[in-house]
Motif scaffolding. Structure first.
Motif, mmCIF file in Angstrom:
data_model
loop_
_atom_site.group_PDB
_atom_site.id
_atom_site.type_symbol
_atom_site.label_atom_id
_atom_site.label_comp_id
_atom_site.label_asym_id
_atom_site.label_seq_id
_atom_site.Cartn_x
_atom_site.Cartn_y
_atom_site.Cartn_z
ATOM 1 N N GLU A 1 0.840 -1.198 0.000
ATOM 2 C CA GLU A 1 0.000 0.000 0.000
ATOM 3 C C GLU A 1 0.884 1.261 0.000
ATOM 4 O O GLU A 1 0.626 2.215 -0.738
ATOM 5 C CB GLU A 1 -0.909 -0.022 1.239
ATOM 6 N N ASN A 2 1.940 1.257 0.818
ATOM 7 C CA ASN A 2 2.878 2.382 0.853
ATOM 8 C C ASN A 2 3.580 2.554 -0.496
ATOM 9 O O ASN A 2 3.757 3.678 -0.973
ATOM 10 C CB ASN A 2 3.926 2.196 1.957
ATOM 11 N N LEU A 3 3.988 1.440 -1.097
ATOM 12 C CA LEU A 3 4.643 1.491 -2.411
ATOM 13 C C LEU A 3 3.733 2.145 -3.451
ATOM 14 O O LEU A 3 4.184 2.942 -4.263
ATOM 15 C CB LEU A 3 4.990 0.079 -2.893
ATOM 16 N N ASN A 4 2.448 1.790 -3.400
ATOM 17 C CA ASN A 4 1.491 2.322 -4.366
ATOM 18 C C ASN A 4 1.280 3.831 -4.218
ATOM 19 O O ASN A 4 0.792 4.476 -5.140
ATOM 20 C CB ASN A 4 0.159 1.579 -4.280
ATOM 21 N N LYS A 5 1.637 4.387 -3.076
ATOM 22 C CA LYS A 5 1.523 5.842 -2.884
ATOM 23 C C LYS A 5 2.645 6.576 -3.624
ATOM 24 O O LYS A 5 2.491 7.730 -4.004
ATOM 25 C CB LYS A 5 1.598 6.196 -1.397
ATOM 26 N N TYR A 6 3.787 5.925 -3.788
ATOM 27 C CA TYR A 6 4.976 6.569 -4.352
ATOM 28 C C TYR A 6 5.353 6.099 -5.757
ATOM 29 O O TYR A 6 6.131 6.756 -6.434
ATOM 30 C CB TYR A 6 6.178 6.348 -3.428
ATOM 31 N N PHE A 7 4.824 4.929 -6.154
ATOM 32 C CA PHE A 7 5.224 4.351 -7.433
ATOM 33 C C PHE A 7 4.028 3.851 -8.225
ATOM 34 O O PHE A 7 3.011 3.470 -7.660
ATOM 35 C CB PHE A 7 6.182 3.162 -7.209
ATOM 36 N N LYS A 8 4.195 3.850 -9.541
ATOM 37 C CA LYS A 8 3.216 3.251 -10.442
ATOM 38 C C LYS A 8 3.966 2.809 -11.690
ATOM 39 O O LYS A 8 5.157 3.113 -11.857
ATOM 40 C CB LYS A 8 2.111 4.245 -10.791
#
Length: 132
Positions: free
Chosen positions: A55-62
């Protein structure tokens, strides 16, 4: 600012809460294995990443743009070529070639779901690595 996961460095990944040197290395190794990520869903396949960290990764990366990957021609690849693809083990590669020889060419990713043992839940992601 949201970065493309395929451009991320180890330093970029470590900035995400819950990711240290070990997990960032695993993410980069997984990216190398696939030739690039085609979906953030693939983070679920990185061993050790909890749902919270994903979930944290999805805030910063796509995935901003699909990586330039060498696609596999599903209708002409040999068992050996197919079994080198991370999503296909030897048994599944053999089943794909057998099915193809008995039923003709695959027209789209959904056709692969007719094969016993095919990871149906990943068909959309796998399809992005193939040509038909």
């Amino acid at each position: 600012m949201v970065l493309d996961i395929n451009q991320a460095t180890q330093q970029d990944l470590i900035k995400v809460f819950g990711i240290g040197a070990g997990l960032s290395e695993r993410i980069l190794k997984q990216k190398a294995l696939y030739g690039g990520f085609v979906s953030m869903e693939q983070m679920k396949e990185v061993w050790g990443l909890s749902p919270e960290v994903i979930e944290n990764l999805n805030k910063y990366f796509k995935v901003s743009a699909l990586p330039k990957i060498k696609k596999i021609d599903i209708n002409n690849a040999t068992i050996k070529e197919l079994s080198q693809f991370p999503y296909f083990r030897y048994a599944l590669a053999k089943a794909i070639v057998t099915y193809r020889s008995m039923n003709g060419d695959f027209k789209m990713p959904a056709d692969l779901t007719k094969i016993n043992g095919f990871p149906v839940e990943k068909v959309n992601i796998i399809g992005l690595y193939l040509t038909f």
